[in-house]
Design an enzyme around this catalytic site. Structure first.
Site, PDB file in Angstrom:
ATOM      1  N   ASP A   1       0.860  -1.191   0.000  1.00  0.00           N
ATOM      2  CA  ASP A   1       0.000   0.000   0.000  1.00  0.00           C
ATOM      3  C   ASP A   1       0.894   1.237   0.000  1.00  0.00           C
ATOM      4  O   ASP A   1       1.239   1.763   1.052  1.00  0.00           O
ATOM      5  CB  ASP A   1      -0.883   0.038   1.256  1.00  0.00           C
ATOM      6  CG  ASP A   1      -1.854  -1.122   1.337  1.00  0.00           C
ATOM      7  OD1 ASP A   1      -2.917  -1.040   0.716  1.00  0.00           O
ATOM      8  OD2 ASP A   1      -1.550  -2.105   2.042  1.00  0.00           O
TER       9      ASP A   1
ATOM     10  N   ARG B   1      -6.875  10.511   2.332  1.00  0.00           N
ATOM     11  CA  ARG B   1      -6.549   9.440   1.385  1.00  0.00           C
ATOM     12  C   ARG B   1      -7.389   9.569   0.123  1.00  0.00           C
ATOM     13  O   ARG B   1      -7.063   8.977  -0.910  1.00  0.00           O
ATOM     14  CB  ARG B   1      -6.774   8.082   2.038  1.00  0.00           C
ATOM     15  CG  ARG B   1      -5.899   7.815   3.246  1.00  0.00           C
ATOM     16  CD  ARG B   1      -6.356   6.580   4.004  1.00  0.00           C
ATOM     17  NE  ARG B   1      -6.209   5.378   3.218  1.00  0.00           N
ATOM     18  CZ  ARG B   1      -6.777   4.211   3.514  1.00  0.00           C
ATOM     19  NH1 ARG B   1      -7.574   4.116   4.583  1.00  0.00           N
ATOM     20  NH2 ARG B   1      -6.589   3.155   2.753  1.00  0.00           N
TER      21      ARG B   1
ATOM     22  N   LYS C   1      -9.587   1.475  -5.041  1.00  0.00           N
ATOM     23  CA  LYS C   1     -10.229   1.023  -3.807  1.00  0.00           C
ATOM     24  C   LYS C   1     -10.996   2.188  -3.172  1.00  0.00           C
ATOM     25  O   LYS C   1     -10.697   3.354  -3.457  1.00  0.00           O
ATOM     26  CB  LYS C   1      -9.193   0.440  -2.841  1.00  0.00           C
ATOM     27  CG  LYS C   1      -8.091   1.413  -2.363  1.00  0.00           C
ATOM     28  CD  LYS C   1      -7.042   0.677  -1.548  1.00  0.00           C
ATOM     29  CE  LYS C   1      -6.033   1.624  -0.946  1.00  0.00           C
ATOM     30  NZ  LYS C   1      -4.932   0.942  -0.249  1.00  0.00           N
ATOM     31  N   HIS C   2     -12.019   1.911  -2.396  1.00  0.00           N
ATOM     32  CA  HIS C   2     -12.520   0.638  -1.881  1.00  0.00           C
ATOM     33  C   HIS C   2     -13.954   0.491  -2.388  1.00  0.00           C
ATOM     34  O   HIS C   2     -14.842   1.209  -1.904  1.00  0.00           O
ATOM     35  CB  HIS C   2     -12.502   0.609  -0.361  1.00  0.00           C
ATOM     36  CG  HIS C   2     -11.176   0.984   0.256  1.00  0.00           C
ATOM     37  ND1 HIS C   2     -10.751   2.294   0.379  1.00  0.00           N
ATOM     38  CD2 HIS C   2     -10.181   0.213   0.779  1.00  0.00           C
ATOM     39  CE1 HIS C   2      -9.554   2.310   0.959  1.00  0.00           C
ATOM     40  NE2 HIS C   2      -9.198   1.056   1.211  1.00  0.00           N
TER      41      HIS C   2
ATOM     42  N   ARG D   1       4.120   2.493   2.962  1.00  0.00           N
ATOM     43  CA  ARG D   1       4.808   1.389   3.631  1.00  0.00           C
ATOM     44  C   ARG D   1       6.325   1.521   3.505  1.00  0.00           C
ATOM     45  O   ARG D   1       7.064   0.913   4.272  1.00  0.00           O
ATOM     46  CB  ARG D   1       4.367   0.052   3.038  1.00  0.00           C
ATOM     47  CG  ARG D   1       2.867  -0.167   2.988  1.00  0.00           C
ATOM     48  CD  ARG D   1       2.192  -0.001   4.330  1.00  0.00           C
ATOM     49  NE  ARG D   1       0.780  -0.346   4.265  1.00  0.00           N
ATOM     50  CZ  ARG D   1      -0.138   0.082   5.123  1.00  0.00           C
ATOM     51  NH1 ARG D   1       0.211   0.889   6.109  1.00  0.00           N
ATOM     52  NH2 ARG D   1      -1.402  -0.278   4.991  1.00  0.00           N
TER      53      ARG D   1
ATOM     54  N   ASP E   1     -10.360  -6.279   0.552  1.00  0.00           N
ATOM     55  CA  ASP E   1      -9.582  -5.572   1.552  1.00  0.00           C
ATOM     56  C   ASP E   1      -9.159  -6.626   2.576  1.00  0.00           C
ATOM     57  O   ASP E   1      -9.604  -7.782   2.533  1.00  0.00           O
ATOM     58  CB  ASP E   1     -10.408  -4.463   2.184  1.00  0.00           C
ATOM     59  CG  ASP E   1      -9.553  -3.355   2.793  1.00  0.00           C
ATOM     60  OD1 ASP E   1      -8.345  -3.553   2.970  1.00  0.00           O
ATOM     61  OD2 ASP E   1     -10.104  -2.284   3.105  1.00  0.00           O
TER      62      ASP E   1
ATOM     63  N   HIS F   1     -11.765  -0.978  10.019  1.00  0.00           N
ATOM     64  CA  HIS F   1     -10.755  -1.782  10.704  1.00  0.00           C
ATOM     65  C   HIS F   1     -11.279  -2.291  12.046  1.00  0.00           C
ATOM     66  O   HIS F   1     -10.833  -3.324  12.543  1.00  0.00           O
ATOM     67  CB  HIS F   1      -9.482  -0.973  10.936  1.00  0.00           C
ATOM     68  CG  HIS F   1      -8.743  -0.646   9.674  1.00  0.00           C
ATOM     69  ND1 HIS F   1      -9.053   0.444   8.898  1.00  0.00           N
ATOM     70  CD2 HIS F   1      -7.722  -1.283   9.056  1.00  0.00           C
ATOM     71  CE1 HIS F   1      -8.240   0.479   7.852  1.00  0.00           C
ATOM     72  NE2 HIS F   1      -7.422  -0.556   7.925  1.00  0.00           N
TER      73      HIS F   1
END
Length: 606
Positions: free
Chosen positions: A143, A212, A243-244, A151, A329, A256
């Protein structure tokens, strides 16, 4: 299933099948492969793809539908956390055990040390994948959205992120940023980026998307999504992942930790959430990632979209005509685990129409559940073959099958080069948005001054101080964190009184989910303003913070907190560049989401 796909699946190893598959792959994808490096896997042609599929066991086919990860930065180094999760100690053993189709890197799981290490790690993993069992290379992914979700940090090139692109309004720059990011990932052996985010952030209290997203405007999000798809896929030659789906932009819950429900009507979904995904599909997006959200207007069952056949197959496949790869996801997220057990989640995702299962939290249980579902007749092997075909064809199209290895010695010639860094700085410079300048504080003169940098972010406050120091300022740093203590606030106030100017950085100070965070970041800003000294408030993430301390006379939005954004901020503070960013979202009045305090398109300059 179309007649064309049925023909491919039922006669896959025949000459007719090869011709059919060839029709689905662009001519450029089947050109002669480059010279084969040592350890090159045998699959280099459409005929071999067809033969490989025919020769795979059921378990090997299902393995291609899993995207896994390993703890640690070395494929051959044991880690107890791997043993706990997979029953084997090293990432290499995980690859050998499951023969997964994909792999994902996380900095938070000790995968990432530096780009050269990642290139070596990628080669280690691919060596195992191409020397055991079916000998099919994995698609390695991460990601690297840029901005607040990355990352791989420096020396890899950093950008401002999606909302910064939305503020700058440049499709050309968004494409350039994706192209640079994609080429750098490719040099590290990473062939898929789980980006761009195509969600339309219409809810200022969205805890999981926010910056984002490119914007709250569906057309702007669509335009920038397409630009980044072109940058990743055409310019860098890697797999982009929108996404998403079907759209995570209007929620106050974080998937999450809980299962969000988005109560858009079908008409609202068509006009707000769908356009960026439609545009991405029209632009040839290779992959789309699901959202663990409930949208009753698309499926009244209460199932999250990831597990919904009406959404995955009915809407995405049939209505929107998407023929590429669908990946979930992360299945370790609470939202998708809320209604069913892990085993059932894996089976239902495939039944819904998903091709790959990302980050299963119970890999043995979920792998066996899918195998058992096929053996019992609940899922047909033809359905597995349909996903397998998409997975292998995409690997062939992107060169993963015949060129999975990279040269670690050449990483530095691509990753974080001076040209890439200069380009990133130029792009981010255009995004800084001056929202409020009532006291005409900005731009600052070039006179020597003492500046306090306080607020959120150990690295961010120091990066800003470094940029200010280069301009001759004498800086003091007093980082206070996301939930400043009373003592930290008092210390910052005392330091502000001893300095000429204070720059205070806020990060989601609006966030009402955590009462302490809400109270303390806002209290810090208000107490600093009460000193009567010159205070510049800077939101380094979501631009919405000013609604909670609108008495601040000077307010700037950067949309990101990387060093590149702090350098651009400093240029604006000192008048080296004029602020050019325009709000890509409304900033609503606190507690009044329908009333704009500062509207979309607002942005001051000089």
């Amino acid at each position: 299933m179309s007649a064309l796909r049925r023909s491919v699946l039922t006669t896959l190893a025949s000459a007719t099948a090869v011709a059919t598959v060839a029709a689905l792959v662009p001519a450029a994808a089947v050109a002669a492969p480059p010279p084969e490096p040592k350890g090159q896997p045998p699959i280099t042609s459409l005929q071999q793809v067809a033969t490989a599929m025919k020769g795979m066991s059921l378990e090997e086919k299902i393995g291609q539908m899993f995207v896994l990860f390993g703890y640690g930065p070395d494929a051959h180094k044991p880690d107890q956390r791997n043993t706990n999760l997979y029953g084997v100690a090293t990432p290499a053993e995980v690859v050998a055990k499951y023969k997964p189709g994909g792999w994902i890197y996380f900095n938070a799981r000790d995968n990432v040390q530096n780009p050269t290490q990642l290139a070596t790690y990628s080669n280690q993993l691919q060596t195992v994948a191409t020397s055991t069992g079916i000998r099919v290379p994995m698609t390695i992914a991460t990601d690297q959205e840029q901005g607040v979700v990355v990352r791989i940090g420096p020396p890899a090139t950093q950008f401002g992120g999606n909302m910064a692109h939305g503020a700058a309004r440049s499709t050309a720059d968004a494409r350039t940023a994706a192209g640079i990011t994609g080429r750098e990932l490719k040099a590290m052996g990473i062939r898929q980026d789980y980006a761009p985010v195509a969600d339309v952030n219409v809810n200022a209290l969205n805890p999981v998307i926010g910056v984002r997203s490119f914007s709250s405007d569906p057309q702007l999000v669509s335009d920038l999504t397409v630009a980044q798809v072109q940058g990743y896929q055409k310019d860098a030659g890697i797999i982009a992942t929108a996404k998403h789906f079907p759209g995570h932009g209007d929620t106050v819950d974080d998937s999450h930790t809980s299962l969000p429900t988005i109560n858009h009507t079908r008409e609202q979904w068509n006009t707000i959430d769908a356009p960026p995904f439609k545009a991405a599909i029209k632009a040839g997006i290779d992959s789309i990632m699901t959202a663990h959200i409930v949208i009753p207007s698309l499926d009244p069952s209460g199932d999250p979209a990831t597990l919904s056949k009406p959404i995955m197959t009915g809407v995405l496949r049939k209505e929107l005509g998407f023929k590429g790869l669908i990946i979930t996801d992360a299945l370790e997220m609470a939202a998708v685990r809320a209604k069913y057990g892990d085993a059932e989640v894996a089976v239902r995702a495939i039944e819904a129409g998903v091709d790959q299962l990302l980050l299963p939290p119970a890999p043995d249980v979920q792998f066996r559940a899918v195998v058992d579902a096929v053996k019992s007749g609940r899922i047909s092997e033809r359905r597995i073959d349909e996903s397998l075909m998409r997975i292998l064809l995409l690997k062939l199209k992107k060169g993963v099958l015949f060129h999975p290895f990279v040269d670690p010695a050449k990483v530095a010639t691509t990753v974080g080069t001076p040209d890439h860094l200069a380009t990133a700085q130029r792009i981010v410079d255009k995004s800084i948005t001056l929202v409020k300048n009532n006291a005409n504080t900005l731009p600052l003169s070039n006179q020597a001054r003492k500046v306090l940098v306080t607020g959120w972010g150990v690295n961010t406050t120091q990066a800003l101080a470094n940029s200010l120091t280069k301009r001759g300022a004498t800086t003091t740093v007093a980082q206070t964190g996301a939930a400043p203590t009373d003592a930290a606030i008092a210390d910052a106030v005392a330091k502000a009184q001893a300095n000429d100017v204070t720059v205070v950085l806020t990060q989601k100070a609006w966030d009402t989910r955590v009462t302490d965070k809400l109270a303390k970041q806002q209290k810090l800003v208000k107490d600093l303003l009460a000193t009567g000294k010159t205070v510049i408030v800077v939101a380094v993430r979501d631009p919405y913070d000013i609604a909670y301390f609108d008495q601040a006379p000077t307010y700037v939005a950067t949309y990101g907190y990387q060093a590149v954004s702090m350098e651009s901020l400093t240029k604006v503070l000192y008048g080296e560049i004029a602020p050019a960013g325009k709000l890509p979202v409304d900033i609503p009045v606190a507690g009044q989401p329908a009333t704009a305090l500062y509207p979309f398109g607002h942005g001051l300059s000089w």
